[in-house]
Design a protein around this motif. Structure first.
Motif, mmCIF file in Angstrom:
data_model
loop_
_atom_site.group_PDB
_atom_site.id
_atom_site.type_symbol
_atom_site.label_atom_id
_atom_site.label_comp_id
_atom_site.label_asym_id
_atom_site.label_seq_id
_atom_site.Cartn_x
_atom_site.Cartn_y
_atom_site.Cartn_z
ATOM 1 N N THR A 6 0.849 -1.183 0.000
ATOM 2 C CA THR A 6 0.000 0.000 0.000
ATOM 3 C C THR A 6 0.886 1.235 0.000
ATOM 4 N N GLY A 7 0.412 2.297 -0.640
ATOM 5 C CA GLY A 7 1.239 3.496 -0.735
ATOM 6 C C GLY A 7 2.489 3.260 -1.554
ATOM 7 N N GLY A 8 2.378 2.368 -2.543
ATOM 8 C CA GLY A 8 3.558 1.977 -3.305
ATOM 9 C C GLY A 8 3.850 2.809 -4.532
ATOM 10 N N SER A 9 3.168 3.929 -4.680
ATOM 11 C CA SER A 9 3.369 4.727 -5.892
ATOM 12 C C SER A 9 4.481 5.760 -5.760
ATOM 13 N N LYS A 53 -1.158 3.171 -11.483
ATOM 14 C CA LYS A 53 -0.839 2.461 -12.720
ATOM 15 C C LYS A 53 0.469 2.970 -13.323
ATOM 16 N N GLU A 54 0.683 4.267 -13.247
ATOM 17 C CA GLU A 54 1.921 4.839 -13.794
ATOM 18 C C GLU A 54 3.139 4.335 -13.023
ATOM 19 N N ALA A 55 3.036 4.319 -11.695
ATOM 20 C CA ALA A 55 4.147 3.840 -10.875
ATOM 21 C C ALA A 55 4.376 2.350 -11.100
ATOM 22 N N ALA A 56 3.290 1.592 -11.204
ATOM 23 C CA ALA A 56 3.411 0.149 -11.434
ATOM 24 C C ALA A 56 4.139 -0.129 -12.747
ATOM 25 N N VAL A 83 3.476 -5.456 -13.115
ATOM 26 C CA VAL A 83 3.126 -4.987 -11.774
ATOM 27 C C VAL A 83 1.708 -4.426 -11.806
ATOM 28 N N ILE A 84 0.932 -4.733 -10.780
ATOM 29 C CA ILE A 84 -0.474 -4.335 -10.707
ATOM 30 C C ILE A 84 -0.599 -3.032 -9.927
ATOM 31 N N GLY A 85 -1.377 -2.088 -10.443
ATOM 32 C CA GLY A 85 -1.629 -0.826 -9.750
ATOM 33 C C GLY A 85 -3.111 -0.629 -9.529
ATOM 34 N N VAL A 86 -3.525 -0.408 -8.283
ATOM 35 C CA VAL A 86 -4.938 -0.211 -7.967
ATOM 36 C C VAL A 86 -5.087 0.978 -7.027
ATOM 37 N N ALA A 87 -6.284 1.555 -7.000
ATOM 38 C CA ALA A 87 -6.567 2.690 -6.116
ATOM 39 C C ALA A 87 -7.009 2.177 -4.757
ATOM 40 N N TYR A 88 -6.594 2.885 -3.708
ATOM 41 C CA TYR A 88 -6.965 2.494 -2.344
ATOM 42 C C TYR A 88 -7.000 3.725 -1.463
ATOM 43 N N GLU A 89 -8.165 4.021 -0.916
ATOM 44 C CA GLU A 89 -8.308 5.108 0.039
ATOM 45 C C GLU A 89 -8.286 4.485 1.423
#
Length: 249
Positions: A9-12, A41-44, A51-57
């Motif tokens: 989490t917070g991996g961007s 997605k850009e960071a992934a 690498v998978i990028g998803v949104a998480y609040e």
């Protein structure tokens, strides 16, 4: 490690990004989260095409389960065997100037978020067969401020101090199921969040108080977290490991 998936989490950006990149280089399948889907997605993509990028609040109730479902679908149901709770925010303020909404936001993101993400991931881990998946590991990022405190960071310290109790309790609860839980407390690391909230004078004072006479780099933390997620640390659980260059000796 083809069958091993780490969720960061917070991996961007910042420390979370460095951890995700290190895990990917170590051979993990990796998924990262960000509050902004485009940024995730850009960071992934900058780490690896798979690498998978998803949104998480992190402060939204129920969102942890939604994130985990999205990750599993995107990974062809590869089990999550490593979780890194790296998402966090800061909002510095002296006690008498504290805003109640800011305090709630800090607690929800830095403390409640890791709690429920761990719950969601642990539920899946408990369904996994042991054997080659016996090295399941959860690492949460705290802060030396959580243990030592700091002027103007009372609420932030509160949100990070709670992670010590969370880690100890979960390590005892999940240990018999062969799931390890540890806490890493970085000192002052050169990230955008740290640099934006420290004056040059404060940075110089911190460096002078640090035994190694420098601020940390995100990669310093990434190496430690990667070790704690790996099967090289199979007998380490319930620990709070400080990585601060000797700031709080």
């Amino acid at each position: 490690m083809k069958n091993r998936l780490a969720l960061v989490t917070g991996g961007s950006r910042g420390i979370g990004y460095s951890i995700a990149r290190q895990l990917y280089e170590d051979g993990w399948n990796v998924a990262i989260t960000s509050r902004c889907l485009d940024r995730a997605k850009e960071a992934a993509a900058s780490i690896g095409t798979d690498v998978i990028g998803v949104a998480y609040e992190a402060s939204t109730a129920g969102s942890a389960e939604v994130v985990l479902d999205a990750v599993l679908k995107a990974s062809d149901n590869t089990p999550v065997t490593g979780l890194v709770n790296a998402a966090g925010i800061t909002n510095n303020s002296l006690l008498l100037r504290l805003d109640q909404n800011h305090v709630h936001q800090l607690l929800e993101t830095n403390l409640v978020g890791p709690l429920f993400m761990t719950k969601a991931v642990a539920k899946g881990m408990l369904k996994q067969r042991l054997g080659m998946l016996s090295y399941r590991s959860i690492v949460t990022l705290g802060s030396v401020v959580g243990s030592k405190g700091n002027v103007g960071q009372t609420a932030y310290s509160l949100s990070k101090a709670g992670l010590v109790g969370l880690t100890n309790s979960l390590a005892k609860e999940l240990g018999p199921k062969n799931i390890r839980v540890n806490l890493v407390e970085p000192g002052f690391i050169m990230t955008d969040m740290t640099m934006n909230h420290m004056t040059q004078e404060a940075r110089e004072k911190t460096i002078a108080q640090t035994a190694l006479r420098r601020l940390g780099e995100p990669q310093d933390v990434a190496h430690l977290v990667a070790y704690l997620l790996s099967d090289r640390s199979q007998y380490i659980t319930g620990q709070c490991i400080r990585i601060d260059g000797g700031l709080t000796m």
